[in-house]
Design a protein around this motif. Sequence first.
Motif, PDB file in Angstrom:
ATOM      1  N   ASN A 244       0.711  -1.056  -0.144  1.00 59.20           N
ATOM      2  CA  ASN A 244       0.331  -0.093   0.057  1.00 59.20           C
ATOM      3  C   ASN A 244       0.668   1.510  -0.044  1.00 59.20           C
ATOM      4  OD1 ASN A 244      -2.680  -1.654  -0.705  1.00 59.20           O
ATOM      5  ND2 ASN A 244      -2.506  -1.556   2.152  1.00 59.20           N
ATOM      6  N   ASP A 245       2.003   1.262  -0.049  1.00 62.55           N
ATOM      7  CA  ASP A 245       3.092   2.051  -0.432  1.00 62.55           C
ATOM      8  C   ASP A 245       2.546   3.399  -1.319  1.00 62.55           C
ATOM      9  OD1 ASP A 245       4.441   3.104   2.006  1.00 62.55           O
ATOM     10  OD2 ASP A 245       6.100   1.034   1.090  1.00 62.55           O
ATOM     11  N   VAL A 246       3.382   4.693  -1.092  1.00 63.66           N
ATOM     12  CA  VAL A 246       2.388   5.294  -2.465  1.00 63.66           C
ATOM     13  C   VAL A 246       4.070   5.670  -2.611  1.00 63.66           C
ATOM     14  CG1 VAL A 246       1.820   7.858  -3.438  1.00 63.66           C
ATOM     15  CG2 VAL A 246       0.362   6.372  -1.332  1.00 63.66           C
ATOM     16  N   TYR A 247       5.255   5.811  -3.165  1.00 58.56           N
ATOM     17  CA  TYR A 247       6.005   5.572  -3.421  1.00 58.56           C
ATOM     18  C   TYR A 247       6.733   6.289  -4.382  1.00 58.56           C
ATOM     19  CZ  TYR A 247      10.930   4.443  -4.903  1.00 58.56           C
ATOM     20  OH  TYR A 247      11.929   4.423  -5.823  1.00 58.56           O
ATOM     21  N   TRP A 248       7.891   7.167  -4.187  1.00 54.40           N
ATOM     22  CA  TRP A 248       7.910   8.481  -5.337  1.00 54.40           C
ATOM     23  C   TRP A 248       9.303   8.369  -5.432  1.00 54.40           C
ATOM     24  CZ3 TRP A 248       7.889  14.499  -4.305  1.00 54.40           C
ATOM     25  CH2 TRP A 248       8.310  15.991  -5.529  1.00 54.40           C
ATOM     26  N   CYS A 249      10.217   8.440  -6.428  1.00 53.40           N
ATOM     27  CA  CYS A 249      10.895   8.041  -7.230  1.00 53.40           C
ATOM     28  C   CYS A 249      11.512   9.700  -7.730  1.00 53.40           C
ATOM     29  CB  CYS A 249      12.038   7.565  -7.379  1.00 53.40           C
ATOM     30  SG  CYS A 249      13.761   7.423  -8.568  1.00 53.40           S
ATOM     31  N   THR A 250      12.225  10.249  -7.546  1.00 55.27           N
ATOM     32  CA  THR A 250      12.038  11.645  -8.466  1.00 55.27           C
ATOM     33  C   THR A 250      13.165  11.777  -9.278  1.00 55.27           C
ATOM     34  OG1 THR A 250      14.136  12.665  -6.841  1.00 55.27           O
ATOM     35  CG2 THR A 250      11.835  13.761  -6.166  1.00 55.27           C
ATOM     36  N   ALA A 251      13.569  10.639 -10.045  1.00 54.65           N
ATOM     37  CA  ALA A 251      15.514  10.921 -10.518  1.00 54.65           C
ATOM     38  C   ALA A 251      14.218  10.357 -12.708  1.00 54.65           C
ATOM     39  CB  ALA A 251      15.555  10.058 -10.859  1.00 54.65           C
ATOM     40  N   HIS A 252      14.647  10.801 -13.269  1.00 48.49           N
ATOM     41  CA  HIS A 252      13.767  10.774 -14.550  1.00 48.49           C
ATOM     42  C   HIS A 252      14.192   9.594 -15.047  1.00 48.49           C
ATOM     43  CE1 HIS A 252      13.892  11.209 -19.465  1.00 48.49           C
ATOM     44  NE2 HIS A 252      13.082  12.123 -18.941  1.00 48.49           N
ATOM     45  N   PRO A 253      14.066   8.698 -15.572  1.00 50.26           N
ATOM     46  CA  PRO A 253      14.116   7.753 -16.609  1.00 50.26           C
ATOM     47  C   PRO A 253      15.403   7.695 -17.086  1.00 50.26           C
ATOM     48  CG  PRO A 253      11.744   6.682 -16.639  1.00 50.26           C
ATOM     49  CD  PRO A 253      12.413   9.159 -16.067  1.00 50.26           C
ATOM     50  N   GLY A 254      16.183   8.732 -16.943  1.00 53.11           N
ATOM     51  CA  GLY A 254      17.004   8.382 -18.730  1.00 53.11           C
ATOM     52  C   GLY A 254      18.610   8.366 -17.568  1.00 53.11           C
ATOM     53  N   TRP A 255      18.347   8.487 -16.034  1.00 49.02           N
ATOM     54  CA  TRP A 255      19.145   8.374 -14.910  1.00 49.02           C
ATOM     55  C   TRP A 255      19.119   7.002 -14.719  1.00 49.02           C
ATOM     56  CZ3 TRP A 255      19.845  10.375  -9.780  1.00 49.02           C
ATOM     57  CH2 TRP A 255      20.817  10.398  -8.812  1.00 49.02           C
ATOM     58  N   VAL A 256      19.862   5.576 -14.330  1.00 53.32           N
ATOM     59  CA  VAL A 256      19.308   5.029 -14.382  1.00 53.32           C
ATOM     60  C   VAL A 256      18.921   4.929 -12.933  1.00 53.32           C
ATOM     61  CG1 VAL A 256      21.464   4.635 -12.635  1.00 53.32           C
ATOM     62  CG2 VAL A 256      20.776   2.254 -14.508  1.00 53.32           C
ATOM     63  N   THR A 257      19.109   5.914 -12.002  1.00 53.94           N
ATOM     64  CA  THR A 257      18.109   5.510 -10.683  1.00 53.94           C
ATOM     65  C   THR A 257      16.164   5.894 -10.803  1.00 53.94           C
ATOM     66  OG1 THR A 257      19.787   6.749  -9.226  1.00 53.94           O
ATOM     67  CG2 THR A 257      17.615   7.391  -8.502  1.00 53.94           C
ATOM     68  N   GLY A 258      16.295   6.455 -12.314  1.00 57.57           N
ATOM     69  CA  GLY A 258      14.791   6.542 -12.506  1.00 57.57           C
ATOM     70  C   GLY A 258      14.631   4.992 -13.393  1.00 57.57           C
ATOM     71  N   THR A 259      15.042   4.478 -13.713  1.00 55.44           N
ATOM     72  CA  THR A 259      14.618   2.994 -14.405  1.00 55.44           C
ATOM     73  C   THR A 259      14.587   2.554 -13.403  1.00 55.44           C
ATOM     74  OG1 THR A 259      15.439   4.152 -16.408  1.00 55.44           O
ATOM     75  CG2 THR A 259      14.941   1.375 -16.203  1.00 55.44           C
ATOM     76  N   VAL A 260      15.985   2.426 -13.068  1.00 54.05           N
ATOM     77  CA  VAL A 260      16.072   0.681 -11.606  1.00 54.05           C
ATOM     78  C   VAL A 260      14.604   0.776 -10.494  1.00 54.05           C
ATOM     79  CG1 VAL A 260      17.793  -0.121 -10.212  1.00 54.05           C
ATOM     80  CG2 VAL A 260      17.987   0.124 -12.237  1.00 54.05           C
ATOM     81  N   TYR A 261      14.669   2.603  -9.623  1.00 58.37           N
ATOM     82  CA  TYR A 261      14.573   2.589  -8.834  1.00 58.37           C
ATOM     83  C   TYR A 261      12.856   3.523  -9.325  1.00 58.37           C
ATOM     84  CZ  TYR A 261      17.353  -0.440  -6.221  1.00 58.37           C
ATOM     85  OH  TYR A 261      18.439  -1.139  -6.133  1.00 58.37           O
ATOM     86  N   GLY A 262      13.104   3.818 -10.432  1.00 54.03           N
ATOM     87  CA  GLY A 262      11.737   4.682 -10.674  1.00 54.03           C
ATOM     88  C   GLY A 262      10.212   3.977 -11.801  1.00 54.03           C
ATOM     89  N   VAL A 263      10.996   2.999 -12.455  1.00 56.19           N
ATOM     90  CA  VAL A 263      10.563   1.890 -12.577  1.00 56.19           C
ATOM     91  C   VAL A 263       9.780   0.484 -11.868  1.00 56.19           C
ATOM     92  CG1 VAL A 263       9.692   1.277 -15.139  1.00 56.19           C
ATOM     93  CG2 VAL A 263       9.948   3.571 -15.049  1.00 56.19           C
ATOM     94  N   PHE A 264      11.588  -0.241 -12.356  1.00 57.07           N
ATOM     95  CA  PHE A 264      11.436  -1.488 -12.286  1.00 57.07           C
ATOM     96  C   PHE A 264      11.306  -2.354 -10.725  1.00 57.07           C
ATOM     97  CE2 PHE A 264      14.429  -1.361 -16.099  1.00 57.07           C
ATOM     98  CZ  PHE A 264      13.809  -1.354 -16.640  1.00 57.07           C
ATOM     99  N   ALA A 265      11.801  -1.592  -9.485  1.00 58.51           N
ATOM    100  CA  ALA A 265      11.310  -1.852  -8.005  1.00 58.51           C
ATOM    101  C   ALA A 265       9.984  -1.511  -8.163  1.00 58.51           C
ATOM    102  CB  ALA A 265      13.157  -0.953  -7.660  1.00 58.51           C
ATOM    103  N   PRO A 266       9.889  -0.750  -7.979  1.00 58.62           N
ATOM    104  CA  PRO A 266       8.618  -0.647  -7.477  1.00 58.62           C
ATOM    105  C   PRO A 266       7.119  -1.155  -8.192  1.00 58.62           C
ATOM    106  CG  PRO A 266       9.274   1.403  -9.114  1.00 58.62           C
ATOM    107  CD  PRO A 266      10.131   0.678  -8.107  1.00 58.62           C
ATOM    108  N   LEU A 267       7.433  -1.300  -9.280  1.00 63.32           N
ATOM    109  CA  LEU A 267       6.115  -2.289 -10.115  1.00 63.32           C
ATOM    110  C   LEU A 267       6.338  -3.562  -9.570  1.00 63.32           C
ATOM    111  CD1 LEU A 267       6.523  -0.356 -13.303  1.00 63.32           C
ATOM    112  CD2 LEU A 267       4.679   0.012 -11.323  1.00 63.32           C
ATOM    113  N   LEU A 268       7.905  -3.959  -9.805  1.00 62.92           N
ATOM    114  CA  LEU A 268       8.087  -5.528  -9.187  1.00 62.92           C
ATOM    115  C   LEU A 268       7.574  -5.755  -7.116  1.00 62.92           C
ATOM    116  CD1 LEU A 268      11.498  -6.248 -10.319  1.00 62.92           C
ATOM    117  CD2 LEU A 268      10.461  -7.257 -11.280  1.00 62.92           C
ATOM    118  N   ASN A 269       7.059  -4.729  -6.909  1.00 59.78           N
ATOM    119  CA  ASN A 269       6.719  -4.832  -5.815  1.00 59.78           C
ATOM    120  C   ASN A 269       5.675  -4.339  -5.861  1.00 59.78           C
ATOM    121  OD1 ASN A 269       9.104  -5.387  -3.674  1.00 59.78           O
ATOM    122  ND2 ASN A 269      10.222  -4.493  -5.016  1.00 59.78           N
ATOM    123  N   GLY A 270       5.047  -4.096  -6.795  1.00 60.46           N
ATOM    124  CA  GLY A 270       2.999  -3.502  -6.432  1.00 60.46           C
ATOM    125  C   GLY A 270       2.853  -2.407  -6.013  1.00 60.46           C
TER     126      GLY A 270
END
Length: 566
Positions: A244-270
Amino acid sequence: MRDSVLPPHSGGSHIQKEYKEGEPFDWRNVHDVFTWSKSGQVNMAYECIDRHVNAGKGAHRALYYIGKGKAITYTYHELQSEVSRWANVLRRYGVGKGDYVFVFLPKHPYGYIAMLAAIRIGAVVGPLFEAFMEEAVKDRINDCEGKYLITDQSFMDRVNKEEIPSLRHIFTTDSGNDTTEISIVEEARVESSFSEVEWVDLEDGLNIHYTSGSTGKPKGIIHAHRNMIQQYQTGRWVLDLHENDVYWCTAHPGWVTGTVYGVFAPLLNGVTVVIHGGRFSAEAWYQVLEEAGVTVWYSAPTAFRMLQAEGEDLQKKFDLSSLRHILSVGEPLNPEVIYWAYETLGLRIHDTWWMTETGAQLIANVPTRTIKPGSMGRPIPGIEVSILDEEGSPLPAFETGHLAIRTSWPSIMKEVWKNKQKFNSYFPYGEDWYIAGDLAYLDEDGYVFFQGRSDDMINSSGERIGPFEVESKLIEHPAIKEAGVIGKPDDVRGEIVKAFVTINHGYDWGEELFKEVRLFVKDKLAAHAAPREIEVLEELPKTQISGKLLRRELKKREQERATFSS
Ligand code: 6R9
């Protein structure tokens, strides 16, 4: 007097239950989470979306966009449908397994959908930073001969089609007037919301991110689908994500943080991923935290410092009571900022360390551990760190040397695009140790203290900037003869880009020319790469034998000046 350590907070229930401090950890324990552990068929996009839908969680909110206009929400089910429609369009135009698909879009759900659609059909996705100018875009797509680009019509003035001959199709998210591009949004509308997943191998290519080296052009770091093992697990243990977390990673996906922890890691955790468009402003950011009810927040030291500088009165105007876990990455996190958050928000900031090449976090302050402000934390479970001297032998505690990670871990890079030599350069002491290029020391408890880069890389506001790229651009300007670029320490940005130049005859150096040269780099490369200071010299320091630029000397000069003036 401030405490020199901050105690663990009450969160971290997953890691608390699942891991006993000091025990070894086997990454294979994580495999069971994924559908592929039973089916033998793998795809990152499937594990990020379909797995949750199939588990009856389709109605759960996946994306929550706050930007211009009304907020936009996609449930996991809606995301599945939309990604499938886009995937069908891409397929219809011939995109397939192993193709490079670049995504050049702002922070908007379209960017996330584009990436996931490309991955769903087995393509390798190359997210490009939204602030990139023409040459940065061109260099990257040309390097790996990218065939497809998904962008926005408003970005097309930075895409020079003539100079990117490998491009077969350009898809845009706004139909505009130019009919040569394919409007992916419109074409997706009439597509089926079902699309077959392209099953790939754990070792197949997933994403490519370009990182700046100290010499030569940016290198394409390629990652594989197996990354999901570590990205899921660090999302669970380090980000402490719960459904039930609402998660905000402020990075744009062009920086690896925005892809790995902006898209993959949170979605993998639902969980629900917050996307905020637009530039930084303290007020807008606090507004997002309040409006979305953000619970877990991943950002960078520069942003925290800018918020701190805006003062407590502004912060107090917002209800930030939903926040329970804050994390940082990208550059050294100064203790003052940790105390600021502790004193004003009642929360610790958890520093994390990793790199484009490592694919996921390796060193972190996990929620169950004591924080020592000034340290990046300790290796996460399953990771072993050492500090090596110039010969590759381990150094005792408190001695600074090369930060080394024992190979291997699930998300380590697969390869450097067409550059085996560069890949090998990460393993100068044999294949047992990955050498990060960072200098650090360990204390008596194994906490890692960052001491700087061992090469000339500049880190400004978390952006890694290769001095060579900036120098090359500077000397393209007719007034500039030679250029040497370094990072100059800066209280807010960590470092700023400072250039030393020699000037061609017939040019008068002054405010006007400074602005012109700065704008030249900004327009051609990126705003963050443009020097904030330019100093004119008679000549640049060089090595005697090979005539290589001595950036070290320039740095020393800058340091000495700082000492004399303070
Ligand atoms: C994720 C990311 C990697 C380089 C890395 C180091 C610096 C990252 C840091 C940090 C101090 C931290 N860095 N995290 N320095 N403290 N917590 O940043 O990837 O853009 O590839 O940069 O950033 O120098 O080697 P990337």
